[in-house]
Design a protein around this motif. Structure first.
Motif, mmCIF file in Angstrom:
data_model
loop_
_atom_site.group_PDB
_atom_site.id
_atom_site.type_symbol
_atom_site.label_atom_id
_atom_site.label_comp_id
_atom_site.label_asym_id
_atom_site.label_seq_id
_atom_site.Cartn_x
_atom_site.Cartn_y
_atom_site.Cartn_z
ATOM 1 N N ALA A 1 0.260 -6.014 10.983
ATOM 2 C CA ALA A 1 0.666 -4.642 10.673
ATOM 3 C C ALA A 1 2.152 -4.579 10.326
ATOM 4 O O ALA A 1 2.555 -3.848 9.402
ATOM 5 N N ILE A 2 2.969 -5.350 11.030
ATOM 6 C CA ILE A 2 4.405 -5.381 10.727
ATOM 7 C C ILE A 2 4.640 -5.957 9.331
ATOM 8 O O ILE A 2 5.465 -5.448 8.552
ATOM 9 N N ASP A 3 3.913 -7.019 8.985
ATOM 10 C CA ASP A 3 4.039 -7.601 7.640
ATOM 11 C C ASP A 3 3.649 -6.587 6.565
ATOM 12 O O ASP A 3 4.337 -6.451 5.544
ATOM 13 N N SER A 4 2.541 -5.890 6.790
ATOM 14 C CA SER A 4 2.095 -4.886 5.818
ATOM 15 C C SER A 4 3.085 -3.734 5.723
ATOM 16 O O SER A 4 3.376 -3.228 4.627
ATOM 17 N N LEU A 5 3.616 -3.303 6.872
ATOM 18 C CA LEU A 5 4.601 -2.222 6.876
ATOM 19 C C LEU A 5 5.854 -2.633 6.100
ATOM 20 O O LEU A 5 6.402 -1.826 5.332
ATOM 21 N N ALA A 6 6.302 -3.868 6.283
ATOM 22 C CA ALA A 6 7.483 -4.340 5.552
ATOM 23 C C ALA A 6 7.226 -4.334 4.049
ATOM 24 O O ALA A 6 8.086 -3.914 3.258
ATOM 25 N N LEU A 7 6.056 -4.808 3.635
ATOM 26 C CA LEU A 7 5.727 -4.812 2.205
ATOM 27 C C LEU A 7 5.692 -3.393 1.648
ATOM 28 O O LEU A 7 6.234 -3.116 0.565
ATOM 29 N N VAL A 8 5.065 -2.469 2.388
ATOM 30 C CA VAL A 8 4.963 -1.082 1.928
ATOM 31 C C VAL A 8 6.350 -0.446 1.824
ATOM 32 O O VAL A 8 6.661 0.230 0.831
ATOM 33 N N LEU A 9 7.190 -0.647 2.830
ATOM 34 C CA LEU A 9 8.513 -0.023 2.820
ATOM 35 C C LEU A 9 9.385 -0.562 1.691
ATOM 36 O O LEU A 9 10.092 0.203 1.025
ATOM 37 N N GLN B 1 3.406 10.516 -1.756
ATOM 38 C CA GLN B 1 2.351 9.889 -2.559
ATOM 39 C C GLN B 1 2.693 8.442 -2.893
ATOM 40 O O GLN B 1 1.802 7.581 -2.934
ATOM 41 N N ILE B 2 3.963 8.158 -3.115
ATOM 42 C CA ILE B 2 4.376 6.773 -3.367
ATOM 43 C C ILE B 2 4.028 5.895 -2.174
ATOM 44 O O ILE B 2 3.472 4.794 -2.322
ATOM 45 N N ILE B 3 4.335 6.378 -0.977
ATOM 46 C CA ILE B 3 4.059 5.589 0.224
ATOM 47 C C ILE B 3 2.561 5.406 0.425
ATOM 48 O O ILE B 3 2.086 4.310 0.765
ATOM 49 N N MET B 4 1.792 6.466 0.203
ATOM 50 C CA MET B 4 0.337 6.362 0.383
ATOM 51 C C MET B 4 -0.288 5.389 -0.630
ATOM 52 O O MET B 4 -1.154 4.579 -0.281
ATOM 53 N N LEU B 5 0.154 5.453 -1.875
ATOM 54 C CA LEU B 5 -0.375 4.530 -2.877
ATOM 55 C C LEU B 5 0.066 3.096 -2.587
ATOM 56 O O LEU B 5 -0.690 2.156 -2.825
ATOM 57 N N SER B 6 1.287 2.945 -2.077
ATOM 58 C CA SER B 6 1.744 1.604 -1.701
ATOM 59 C C SER B 6 0.865 1.034 -0.606
ATOM 60 O O SER B 6 0.496 -0.148 -0.634
#
Length: 313
Positions: free
Chosen positions: A88-96, A213-218
């Motif tokens: 989850a941390i890896d995915s959060l870093a990629l999204v941010l 919307q950018i964050i949700m699509l990311s």
């Protein structure tokens, strides 16, 4: 006679030319994306999980109130409980990282399009193309130019997510009351000052909706990015699909849902006046205005000689 337009050949040749001519640029971007990802990942992965959960709970309390703080805590404890914290941390870093880059690119483009009709006419079909092209298609050139890893996941997510930021920023600025803008012009304000102090503040709800919307699509690209070696929750979902591992797929999928809810609620809270921070902010602003009014009244009294007019009986 078979008729065929060799679009694929043309595109393939174009990307071959890009790779041959600008390989140095793509390698530099790849290293930049990896560095940004590692930096954000380090910030969230270095402290113990419970410390991060406690900090998020405090931020949730300030942003929206105690109900959101409790929900955020339970959601993150669930991720920790199903052993998906590191993913989850890896995915959060990629999204941010991807969302940050998309915001940095989309907001100036949206402002430019709102202030220039020609730019708007050019950007609209480009944004239509980016939004309608299947997300998997972005991975093909991204893999060729940035190789397997987190970099192609970031660039594909960035391209896929930036369109609503451009659209809603332009929509918000164009929707500002023209009389307010004309009033600023009548007082001799510079166009940059009108943009900074009038148009952007009044368009902020629409701009924040675009960022949301950018964050949700990311986040929706997390699973797809996992197919190109980006890891994280998307990597586990891809592994679950290939191995028909239902339990792993649901654990990773529900963890994505928790992250999506948290990011959505945090970004949506800005400008809505929710949470302790907004209450403190309103109290501070009210006190500041009262102090300014009291100082103004005192100065006015001094200007009158310290005497008030005597009421007649």
């Amino acid at each position: 006679m078979e008729f065929r337009i060799p679009v694929g050949t043309w595109i393939d040749g174009f990307f071959d030319w890009l790779e041959d001519s600008f390989s140095w640029l793509f390698e530099a971007l790849r290293q930049l994306f990896i560095w940004m990802f590692d930096a954000v990942d380090w910030v969230f992965a270095t402290p113990p999980a419970l410390v991060v959960i406690a900090l998020v709970a405090v931020a949730a309390l300030l942003a929206r109130g105690w109900k959101f703080a409790v929900g955020a805590t339970l959601g993150l404890l669930f991720i920790m409980g199903v052993n998906q914290w590191d993913n989850a941390i890896d995915s959060l870093a990629l999204v941010l990282v991807a969302a940050f880059l998309a915001v940095v690119i989309s907001l100036p483009l949206g402002i430019w399009a709102a202030r220039n009709d020609t730019v708007s006419k050019i950007l609209k079909p480009v944004m239509d193309f980016l939004q309608t092209l299947p997300a998997f298609v972005y991975l093909v050139p991204a893999l060729g130019l940035f190789r397997i890893g987190v970099a192609p996941g970031i660039i594909a997510t960035l391209i896929f997510a930036m369109a609503p930021g451009v659209r809603l920023t332009e929509l918000g600025i164009r929707g500002v009351d023209k009389e307010v803008v004309e009033a600023g012009q009548a007082f001799g304000a510079h166009p940059r000052r009108i943009l900074r102090q009038i148009q952007i503040p009044l368009a902020m709800p629409s701009i924040m909706a675009g960022i949301n919307q950018i964050i949700m699509l990311s986040l929706s690209m997390v699973v797809i990015a996992g197919l190109v070696g980006a890891g994280g929750l998307g990597g586990d979902v891809a592994q679950a699909i290939s191995a028909l591992n239902v339990s792993l797929g649901f654990e990773a999928g529900l963890s994505v849902v928790v992250l999506a809810i948290l990011l959505d609620r945090f970004t949506a809270s800005f400008g809505k006046g929710l949470g302790l921070y907004s209450r403190w902010r309103r109290s501070y602003v009210a006190k500041k205005e009262a102090d300014q009014q009291a100082r103004f009244d005192a100065e006015e009294e001094v200007a009158r000689g310290g005497r008030r007019p005597v009421a007649s009986h």
